[in-house]
Design a protein around this motif. Structure first.
Motif, PDB file in Angstrom:
ATOM      1  N   ASN A 131       1.939  33.037  33.055  1.00 10.91           N
ATOM      2  CA  ASN A 131       3.291  33.141  33.613  1.00 10.91           C
ATOM      3  C   ASN A 131       3.873  34.497  33.207  1.00 10.91           C
ATOM      4  O   ASN A 131       4.660  34.608  32.266  1.00 10.91           O
ATOM      5  N   VAL A 132       3.455  35.533  33.927  1.00  9.49           N
ATOM      6  CA  VAL A 132       3.824  36.898  33.525  1.00  9.49           C
ATOM      7  C   VAL A 132       5.301  37.200  33.737  1.00  9.49           C
ATOM      8  O   VAL A 132       5.847  38.102  33.106  1.00  9.49           O
ATOM      9  N   SER A 133       5.957  36.455  34.648  1.00  5.76           N
ATOM     10  CA  SER A 133       7.373  36.713  34.915  1.00  5.76           C
ATOM     11  C   SER A 133       8.302  35.813  34.117  1.00  5.76           C
ATOM     12  O   SER A 133       9.527  35.951  34.213  1.00  5.76           O
ATOM     13  N   GLY A 134       7.721  34.879  33.348  1.00  3.17           N
ATOM     14  CA  GLY A 134       8.549  34.005  32.528  1.00  3.17           C
ATOM     15  C   GLY A 134       9.429  33.054  33.313  1.00  3.17           C
ATOM     16  O   GLY A 134      10.509  32.664  32.846  1.00  3.17           O
ATOM     17  N   LEU A 141       0.514  29.922  31.057  1.00  2.40           N
ATOM     18  CA  LEU A 141       0.701  30.233  29.645  1.00  2.40           C
ATOM     19  C   LEU A 141       1.570  31.466  29.461  1.00  2.40           C
ATOM     20  O   LEU A 141       1.583  32.372  30.308  1.00  2.40           O
ATOM     21  N   LYS A 142       2.250  31.528  28.333  1.00  2.00           N
ATOM     22  CA  LYS A 142       2.885  32.777  27.939  1.00  2.00           C
ATOM     23  C   LYS A 142       1.782  33.755  27.546  1.00  2.00           C
ATOM     24  O   LYS A 142       0.718  33.341  27.053  1.00  2.00           O
ATOM     25  N   PRO A 143       1.989  35.049  27.757  1.00  2.00           N
ATOM     26  CA  PRO A 143       0.925  36.012  27.426  1.00  2.00           C
ATOM     27  C   PRO A 143       0.390  35.865  26.004  1.00  2.00           C
ATOM     28  O   PRO A 143      -0.824  35.992  25.778  1.00  2.00           O
ATOM     29  N   GLY A 144       1.251  35.561  25.046  1.00  2.71           N
ATOM     30  CA  GLY A 144       0.816  35.437  23.665  1.00  2.71           C
ATOM     31  C   GLY A 144      -0.022  34.195  23.384  1.00  2.71           C
ATOM     32  O   GLY A 144      -0.607  34.085  22.299  1.00  2.71           O
ATOM     33  N   GLU A 145      -0.087  33.256  24.337  1.00  2.00           N
ATOM     34  CA  GLU A 145      -0.860  32.028  24.143  1.00  2.00           C
ATOM     35  C   GLU A 145      -2.270  32.106  24.716  1.00  2.00           C
ATOM     36  O   GLU A 145      -3.092  31.226  24.483  1.00  2.00           O
ATOM     37  N   VAL A 146      -2.550  33.178  25.471  1.00  2.00           N
ATOM     38  CA  VAL A 146      -3.786  33.219  26.250  1.00  2.00           C
ATOM     39  C   VAL A 146      -5.020  33.375  25.371  1.00  2.00           C
ATOM     40  O   VAL A 146      -6.059  32.750  25.617  1.00  2.00           O
ATOM     41  N   ALA A 147      -4.955  34.205  24.345  1.00  2.00           N
ATOM     42  CA  ALA A 147      -6.137  34.457  23.513  1.00  2.00           C
ATOM     43  C   ALA A 147      -6.661  33.166  22.889  1.00  2.00           C
ATOM     44  O   ALA A 147      -7.866  32.876  22.947  1.00  2.00           O
ATOM     45  N   ASP A 148      -5.775  32.364  22.298  1.00  2.00           N
ATOM     46  CA  ASP A 148      -6.212  31.114  21.677  1.00  2.00           C
ATOM     47  C   ASP A 148      -6.752  30.144  22.718  1.00  2.00           C
ATOM     48  O   ASP A 148      -7.720  29.408  22.462  1.00  2.00           O
ATOM     49  N   PHE A 149      -6.153  30.147  23.886  1.00  2.00           N
ATOM     50  CA  PHE A 149      -6.616  29.253  24.952  1.00  2.00           C
ATOM     51  C   PHE A 149      -8.028  29.616  25.385  1.00  2.00           C
ATOM     52  O   PHE A 149      -8.889  28.749  25.534  1.00  2.00           O
ATOM     53  N   ILE A 150      -8.296  30.897  25.568  1.00  2.00           N
ATOM     54  CA  ILE A 150      -9.629  31.339  25.968  1.00  2.00           C
ATOM     55  C   ILE A 150     -10.652  31.005  24.885  1.00  2.00           C
ATOM     56  O   ILE A 150     -11.771  30.560  25.178  1.00  2.00           O
TER      57      ILE A 150
END
Length: 233
Positions: A131-134, A141-150
């Motif tokens: 969700n890049v536009s919030g 996902l919020k950008p900061g949540e993507v790494a853990d999700f992947i």
């Protein structure tokens, strides 16, 4: 060829021309951007007409409708992408019937896909929705949540994260359209590794595909410009 078939063929030709012109304009390699024809709520006959015009990748948002069309068109070598909101009670159908899912952002769905994917079909390819536009009205996902999700998805057998997807807020001008796409590309660049290169950026539709291509889109999703207005669902 019927009038509908002619319209579909002309629509595909026009969209492919836009894609090719954008590739040249923004220094992209020729053929580096794939067209995903969004065929949700369109009849199977129009999909067959698109295939006759050289299109093989189709995007659907409603699992039951898609499965019925897949059965009707099983004689054609088509690639099916699920692009709608994932519902838990439809994950088995999606896992069995699709090659790609573009709208994954809940770990429970990724786990269900992995356990329900027929082994003979190989891993289900996923794009993580960001969700890049919030926007509160949109999933992702919020950008900061993507790494853990992947990282969590990488531990699930039966699925493979291929890249990121976004549906940014609409903007009228090219520069405004480019900003959220640039943010998604930058996020992908930060997260990509040799083990998970995340080559796919699924972003851009009829109104903003040029901006998406400028910022690195590898798949653009186009429906109305190919098939015309959607019939009542």
């Amino acid at each position: 060829m019927s009038t509908d078939e002619q319209r579909v063929a002309h629509g595909i030709e026009a969209v492919r021309r836009r894609i090719a012109e954008a590739e040249v304009r923004f220094g992209r390699a020729p053929g580096s951007v794939q067209l995903l024809a969004v065929s949700k709520v369109q009849p199977a006959g129009k999909i067959a007409a698109a295939y006759a015009a050289g299109q093989t990748a189709f995007g659907e948002s409603y699992a039951q409708e898609a499965l019925e069309k897949q059965a009707e068109l099983r004689h054609l070598p088509l690639h099916w992408h699920f692009i709608g909101r994932v519902q838990s009670n439809k994950t088995r159908d999606i896992a069995a019937g699709f090659d790609w899912v573009h709208s994954v952002f809940e770990l429970k769905h990724a786990r269900r896909f992995g356990s329900q994917r027929p082994p003979e079909r190989g891993p289900l390819k996923l794009c993580v929705q960001v969700n890049v536009s919030g926007e509160a009205s949109k999933g992702g996902l919020k950008p900061g949540e993507v790494a853990d999700f992947i990282t969590a998805c990488a531990a699930i057998d039966g699925v493979r994260v291929e890249g990121l997807m976004a549906l940014p807020a609409q903007s009228a001008d090219l520069e405004s359209q480019r900003r959220p796409f640039a943010a998604l590309r930058a996020l992908r660049d930060r997260l990509a590794t040799p083990a998970l290169p995340l080559p796919v950026l699924s972003m851009g539709m009829s109104a903003d595909l040029e901006a998406a291509i400028a910022e690195g889109a590898t798949i653009v999703r186009v429906g109305t410009a190919i098939f015309g207005s959607r019939p009542p669902n």
